[in-house]
Design an enzyme around this catalytic site. Structure first.
Site, PDB file in Angstrom:
ATOM      1  CE  LYS A  36      -1.103  -0.174   4.904  1.00  0.00           C
ATOM      2  NZ  LYS A  36      -1.915  -1.144   5.642  1.00  0.00           N
ATOM      3  NE  ARG A 131      -7.369  -1.395  10.737  1.00  0.00           N
ATOM      4  CZ  ARG A 131      -6.285  -1.414   9.977  1.00  0.00           C
ATOM      5  NH1 ARG A 131      -5.432  -0.403  10.007  1.00  0.00           N
ATOM      6  NH2 ARG A 131      -6.036  -2.442   9.192  1.00  0.00           N
TER       7      ARG A 131
HETATM    8  C1  LIG Z   1      -1.201  -2.025   6.264  1.00  0.00           C
HETATM    9  C2  LIG Z   1      -1.664  -3.352   6.664  1.00  0.00           C
HETATM   10  C3  LIG Z   1      -0.740  -4.361   6.912  1.00  0.00           C
HETATM   11  C4  LIG Z   1       0.756  -4.139   6.869  1.00  0.00           C
HETATM   12  O1  LIG Z   1       1.150  -3.488   8.049  1.00  0.00           O
HETATM   13  P1  LIG Z   1       2.685  -3.130   8.312  1.00  0.00           P
HETATM   14  O2  LIG Z   1       2.692  -2.592   9.693  1.00  0.00           O
HETATM   15  O3  LIG Z   1       3.046  -2.115   7.298  1.00  0.00           O
HETATM   16  O4  LIG Z   1       3.450  -4.370   8.159  1.00  0.00           O
HETATM   17  C5  LIG Z   1      -1.221  -5.619   7.248  1.00  0.00           C
HETATM   18  N1  LIG Z   1      -2.539  -5.855   7.334  1.00  0.00           N
HETATM   19  C6  LIG Z   1      -3.468  -4.908   7.103  1.00  0.00           C
HETATM   20  C7  LIG Z   1      -4.909  -5.261   7.222  1.00  0.00           C
HETATM   21  C8  LIG Z   1      -3.060  -3.628   6.760  1.00  0.00           C
HETATM   22  O5  LIG Z   1      -3.982  -2.688   6.521  1.00  0.00           O
END
Ligand SMILES: *Cc1c(COP(=O)(O)O)cnc(C)c1O
Length: 386
Positions: A36, A131
């Protein structure tokens, strides 16, 4: 070269991803590479895939579409619950999506039926971070309903911690996820392919030697791109913390008093005006601001201190460094600053490594910087021309 710009070192990203893939493989855990913060760049996706990630995960369908258009050869997972209004796009471009609402899964089912496809579902479970997630007590009912829907395949379950509330992944919540997986498998007589334990915040738990139970997947973004674990933001041994750096250009440097004068009211962003008198300072202004990044997440080189940021100006005290207009300063970034600079149309993205040094050619042309999909074409063009 144009500024501000994000310099992206594909070799360092590849190295970081490879180290984490190998570390977790030893514990029976595969890595979903989270893109992302990569804005759909096929080069970054390629660096992750060559490092051995098992799939790519992104929170935005636009980024997944951009990677598809660039023919990135990977299984793609939408890691945010789909918007019902985007169900058609999700089914067309993502192999799997993370879900928490039956209404959404029903929409995906009809979209998949229309498209004559099967769409994979990972059900997200709430384990305390508040969340996204289905409450554990409601999971069986959701599974039962999901299994009934045509053109939908239940691929697994997952959870997300340490985001909204900073709840740490550990033996407790991780064995609860394992227990939920085992109970679903027993109740419904099926086998869950994916049990996704979390994100970069799970690395301490995963490398602690704790029993990993049924957990066979972690979704890693920040730890790969920035080389830090995310519970305390400590650098991870053997990983680069400067795979992505932000370069900004000086437009003014003058010795000025540290305190403002005149009648003092609010600042442009409602913050406190400077209040500490440190005498005269070498005040150096860089042409970068809130439209480009999150100034609070920038780490300047030694000897330079960030004093404040407005939309377009970053004001620093450059101490003894004598900088003139046109000089460049390089910053390390946190994830917030990285996301903002990656998505800002004003920040050029420059790729280095793997496909060779690509200096000027990899700078996105201004008109192509405004949408991820357009950007992806530019990414491709730049890699072809190298
Ligand atoms: C952004 C995200 C991740 C990755 O998180 P990091 O802390 O960047 O490793 C994993 N799972 C979900 C649902 C996310 O939104």
């Amino acid at each position: 070269m144009s500024a501000p710009r994000l310099e992206i070192d594909l070799d360092k990203i590849h190295h970081n991803a490879r180290m984490l893939v190998e570390l977790l493989a030893g514990r029976g855990i595969a890595v979903t590479g989270v893109t992302k913060a990569a804005l759909g760049s096929p080069e970054i996706a390629g660096a992750l895939l060559r490092a051995g990630v098992s799939a790519l995960g992104d929170s935005r369908i636009e980024n997944i579409e951009a990677m598809r258009r660039a023919h990135v050869p990977a299984s793609m997972i939408l890691i945010r619950s789909p918007m019902p209004s985007q169900a058609d796009r999700v089914v067309a471009h993502a192999d799997v999506s993370f879900n928490t609402e039956l209404d959404v899964i029903r929409r995906l089912s009809s979209a998949a039926r229309e498209a004559r496809r099967t769409h994979g579902i990972v059900l997200m479970v709430e384990l305390g971070d508040l969340r996204e997630g289905i409450m554990p007590g409601d999971l069986d009912a959701t599974v039962r309903e999901t299994l009934r829907l045509p053109n939908i395949a239940l691929r697994g379950i997952g959870t997300n911690l340490a985001c909204r509330s900073g709840v740490s992944p550990g033996a407790g919540n991780m064995s609860q996820l394992t227990a939920l997986a085992e109970s679903i498998e027993a109740t419904f007589g099926l086998s869950l392919e994916i049990v996704s334990g979390g994100n970069s915040a799970n690395l301490d738990w995963a490398s602690s030697g704790a029993d990993t139970g049924r957990i066979n997947d972690l979704r890693l973004g920040e730890s790969i791109l920035l080389g830090r674990e995310t519970l305390n933001r400590r650098p991870i041994d053997g990983l680069y913390t400067d795979a992505m750096t932000l370069v900004a250009e000086v437009i003014e440097s003058k010795v000025k008093p540290s305190l403002p004068w005149g009648d003092i009211a609010q600042t442009a962003f409602g913050e406190e005006p400077p209040a500490i008198d440190r005498g005269d300072v070498t005040q150096t202004i860089l042409a970068i601001g809130r439209q480009d990044t999150d100034a609070a997440g920038l780490r300047p080189p030694p000897g330079i201190e960030i004093l404040g940021a407005s939309s377009d100006h970053l004001v620093t005290d450059s101490g003894r460094c004598r900088l003139t207009a046109g000089a460049e300063i390089r910053f390390q970034l946190d994830y917030s600053a990285l996301l903002r600079s990656m998505t800002s149309p004003f920040v050029a993205k420059v790729l280095k490594g793997q496909s060779g040094q690509i200096p000027e050619a990899a700078v996105l042309p201004t008109t192509d910087r405004f949408r991820p999909i357009a950007a992806s074409r530019a990414w491709r063009r730049s890699s072809r021309s190298s």
